[in-house]
Design an enzyme around this catalytic site. Structure first.
Site, PDB file in Angstrom:
ATOM      1  N   ASP A 188      81.569  -3.489  15.303  1.00  0.00           N
ATOM      2  CA  ASP A 188      81.349  -4.629  14.401  1.00  0.00           C
ATOM      3  C   ASP A 188      80.091  -5.348  14.867  1.00  0.00           C
ATOM      4  OD1 ASP A 188      81.811  -6.955  12.603  1.00  0.00           O
ATOM      5  OD2 ASP A 188      83.767  -6.020  12.369  1.00  0.00           O
ATOM      6  N   HIS A 259      78.399  -5.341   8.812  1.00  0.00           N
ATOM      7  CA  HIS A 259      79.039  -5.551  10.122  1.00  0.00           C
ATOM      8  C   HIS A 259      78.382  -4.670  11.191  1.00  0.00           C
ATOM      9  CE1 HIS A 259      82.642  -8.004   8.991  1.00  0.00           C
ATOM     10  NE2 HIS A 259      82.399  -7.480   7.802  1.00  0.00           N
ATOM     11  N   GLU A 324      82.504  -6.604   2.921  1.00  0.00           N
ATOM     12  CA  GLU A 324      81.652  -7.772   3.154  1.00  0.00           C
ATOM     13  C   GLU A 324      80.190  -7.400   3.409  1.00  0.00           C
ATOM     14  OE1 GLU A 324      84.832 -10.865   5.094  1.00  0.00           O
ATOM     15  OE2 GLU A 324      84.038  -9.341   6.446  1.00  0.00           O
ATOM     16  N   TYR A 415      97.836 -10.080   7.300  1.00  0.00           N
ATOM     17  CA  TYR A 415      96.803 -10.471   8.260  1.00  0.00           C
ATOM     18  C   TYR A 415      97.456 -11.228   9.408  1.00  0.00           C
ATOM     19  CZ  TYR A 415      92.510  -8.587   6.359  1.00  0.00           C
ATOM     20  OH  TYR A 415      91.509  -7.721   5.982  1.00  0.00           O
ATOM     21  N   ASP A 417      96.176 -12.061  12.128  1.00  0.00           N
ATOM     22  CA  ASP A 417      95.323 -13.037  12.810  1.00  0.00           C
ATOM     23  C   ASP A 417      95.515 -14.421  12.184  1.00  0.00           C
ATOM     24  OD1 ASP A 417      94.122 -11.950  10.483  1.00  0.00           O
ATOM     25  OD2 ASP A 417      92.092 -12.436  11.162  1.00  0.00           O
ATOM     26  N   GLU A 468      88.735 -11.995  16.214  1.00  0.00           N
ATOM     27  CA  GLU A 468      87.757 -13.070  16.441  1.00  0.00           C
ATOM     28  C   GLU A 468      88.335 -14.141  17.359  1.00  0.00           C
ATOM     29  OE1 GLU A 468      88.336 -11.756  13.443  1.00  0.00           O
ATOM     30  OE2 GLU A 468      86.573 -11.833  12.148  1.00  0.00           O
TER      31      GLU A 468
HETATM   32  C1  ACM Z   1      88.204  -7.552   6.251  1.00  0.00           C
HETATM   33  O1  ACM Z   1      89.073  -8.356   6.622  1.00  0.00           O
HETATM   34  N1  ACM Z   1      86.949  -7.935   6.187  1.00  0.00           N
HETATM   35  C2  ACM Z   1      88.523  -6.186   5.887  1.00  0.00           C
END
Ligand code: ACM
Length: 538
Positions: A188, A259, A324, A415, A417, A468
């Site tokens: 990344d 990324h 993204e 997710y 996170d 992150e």
């Molecule tokens: C992502 O969470 N950008 C796949």
């Protein structure tokens, strides 16, 4: 609340997670003693050894592995007549004088072994000998088949690196829950974590950074406790073997075309050679060029990287990211504009699609399938390519309707996170969002918009541990468990009659298994015991 807890804890239950398809408890019990043997079919000695390795540390028993079984033995058996169990189903019968696990394929025996471990006292999961425990199982017969073939967990080691020993521990935790796809986010903006022999600077120059160093928000909010790092190819081979021994496929992700800041930092010719102050769709991105250019040499670089990756990872699917992608650098790069003109492309979105198709054709020519985040759908995809639906479920619906296989990984349900509580102050700092355990347990991976035929394209479901804000192994486990227990059941078990309170009655005793494995899971709180999660977003 304590009364609910007490009632749940005394409920008579085998507390198996994920819940098997059919469980019948019979009278009687079987005790595993030092005289117990393990019998295995010819050619499947590794499974016998695996069971021996599982049972030996806590019991201290040696367990002879032999061909001859019968009474007093744990008998593992492949049976060509059990085709209806498919590649991963099993039958497990505990009688008062023997245990039989039968399956059509070896993976089924492996999952029968996981259930066997859960039928024993939780101390069986301790890594060293436990005295004073009788290794007793109830007599039972269980027939079990998973609902989905893809039961995944993503670990992001690019934002914060995790040591090989922790990755292996996590694979053990996955295996107990019958999770079978480890999606490994290896590259990344913030770091490149896999040795590529052709391009040594990737790890030499870009493996010691992490999110906390590269992001001003992160620097103050997420102090890294780890030194960064990368996996040598030998490390990778060991981890892939370790996973294979546990019937887990490691799906590597090499992010492109966005990324990509870590790679561009190591090899600036891969970038767009522009001074760009800020931008990008990713909140972890704080400026600079993080998109590969579209030169032939860059396509060739990535295909060389993918060649080494395919050599390391036998996975049929190779993940190329695709999410993204920030188009600004391409707008200002004359070569990118020239490429668009030559190819007759209308805009940068079509250029992104062209880029992904280069990788798709390459992977397909090598007998693999490309998989990527749902943005890759936007410009059309080759027939064998698959999609991970993360921006909600619409990408998954579109993919399945156009004949592509899809893994459901939507932010709102998967997710990990995101916060586990609607009171962020009571939690370690997270990236945002709110994904309580009740919500995960209630998730239905097959969107109602799909016909039964289209629904066959839903391969399964996956939980995401983006790192992150996860800077230690303990924090990773805290975010993962017990939410992944709930997701494992969404992936494995039939949905009929699913009931959160009933799940809790199994989850509470199951937490003793996580304790026995020294998992730093998040203890349940009163709000987690409610049938519905409290409303509210942090
Ligand atoms: C992502 O969470 N950008 C796949």
């Amino acid at each position: 609340m304590l009364a609910i807890l007490a009632a749940l804890q005394t409920a008579p239950t085998l507390s198996l997670i994920p819940k098997p398809q059919s469980v019948v408890v019979d009278p009687g019990r079987f005790e595993i003693t030092k005289d117990c043997r393990i019998s295995v079919p010819s050619g499947q000695e590794a499974l016998g050894k695996r069971l021996q390795d599982y049972l030996r540390p806590a019991t201290g028993f040696k367990f002879n592995v032999a061909r001859s079984g019968g009474a007093g033995a744990i008998n593992l058996r492949l049976d060509s007549h059990l085709k209806e169990l498919g590649p991963e189903g099993y039958r497990l019968q505990v009688k008062d004088d023997r245990i039989d696990i039968a399956a059509y394929q070896p993976a089924g025996i492996f999952y029968g072994i996981q259930t066997l471990r859960e039928l024993l006292p939780p101390e069986i999961l301790r890594p060293s000998q436990v005295s004073g425990v009788a290794w007793v199982l109830p007599c039972v017969h269980i027939s079990d088949v998973p609902r989905f073939a893809w039961r995944g967990a993503l670990m992001d080691v690019a934002r914060h690196f995790e040591q090989k020993s922790f990755v292996e521990k996590f694979l053990d935790e996955m295996a107990l829950h019958k999770l079978n796809k480890f999606h490994w986010h290896l590259t990344d903006d913030n770091g490149w974590r896999v040795e590529i022999k052709h391009f040594p600077l990737l790890t030499k120059l870009s493996s010691n950074t992490d999110f906390s160093q590269m992001n001003p928000r992160g620097a103050t909010r997420s102090i890294s406790v780890l030194p960064g790092g990368y996996y040598t190819q030998e490390d990778i081979r060991e981890i892939v073997r370790y996973a294979q021994d546990r019937f887990i496929t490691v799906v590597p992700e090499i992010e492109m075309p966005g990324h990509a800041m870590a790679a561009i930092k190591a090899y600036p010719d891969l970038g767009n050679k522009l001074e760009i102050a800020a931008g990008g769709g990713d909140p972890s991105f704080v400026g600079g060029d993080n998109v590969y250019n579209v030169d032939d040499s860059t396509v060739s670089f990535l295909q060389t990287v993918l060649t080494e990756i395919m050599d390391l990872f036998p996975s049929p699917y190779i993940h190329v990211g695709g999410d993204e992608v920030w188009k600004e650098p391409w707008k200002h790069n004359p070569q990118a504009q020239q490429r668009m003109k030559t190819l007759g492309l209308k805009n940068e979105d079509e250029l992104e699609s062209w880029f992904i198709k280069q990788m798709d054709a390459f992977l397909t020519s090598k007998g693999r399938h490309l998989i990527g985040w749902d943005e890759i759908l936007e410009g059309g995809l080759a027939p064998g390519a698959a999609v991970m639906s993360w921006r909600g479920i619409d990408g998954g619906i579109a993919a399945a309707k156009s004949g592509h296989d899809v893994v459901m990984a939507p932010t709102d349900w998967t997710y990990f996170d995101y916060y586990q509580s609607n009171d962020p102050k009571s939690e370690p700092l997270a990236i945002g969002g709110y994904v309580p355990i009740q919500k995960i347990y209630g998730y239905e991976p097959v969107p109602s918009a799909l016909t039964p035929e289209e629904a066959k394209h839903v391969l399964g479901v996956q939980g995401q541990l983006w790192s992150e804000y996860i800077s230690s192994p303990q924090h990773m486990e805290y975010m993962a468990w017990p939410r992944l227990c709930a997701l494992s059941e969404v992936g494995w078990s039939q949905p009929q009659g699913r009931n959160y309170q009933e799940f809790l009655s199994r989850l509470l005793p199951h937490l003793d298994r996580l304790r026995a494995m020294d998992v730093a899971f998040r203890e349940l709180r009163p709000a987690d015991l409610l049938p519905e999660a409290p409303a509210g977003k942090p």
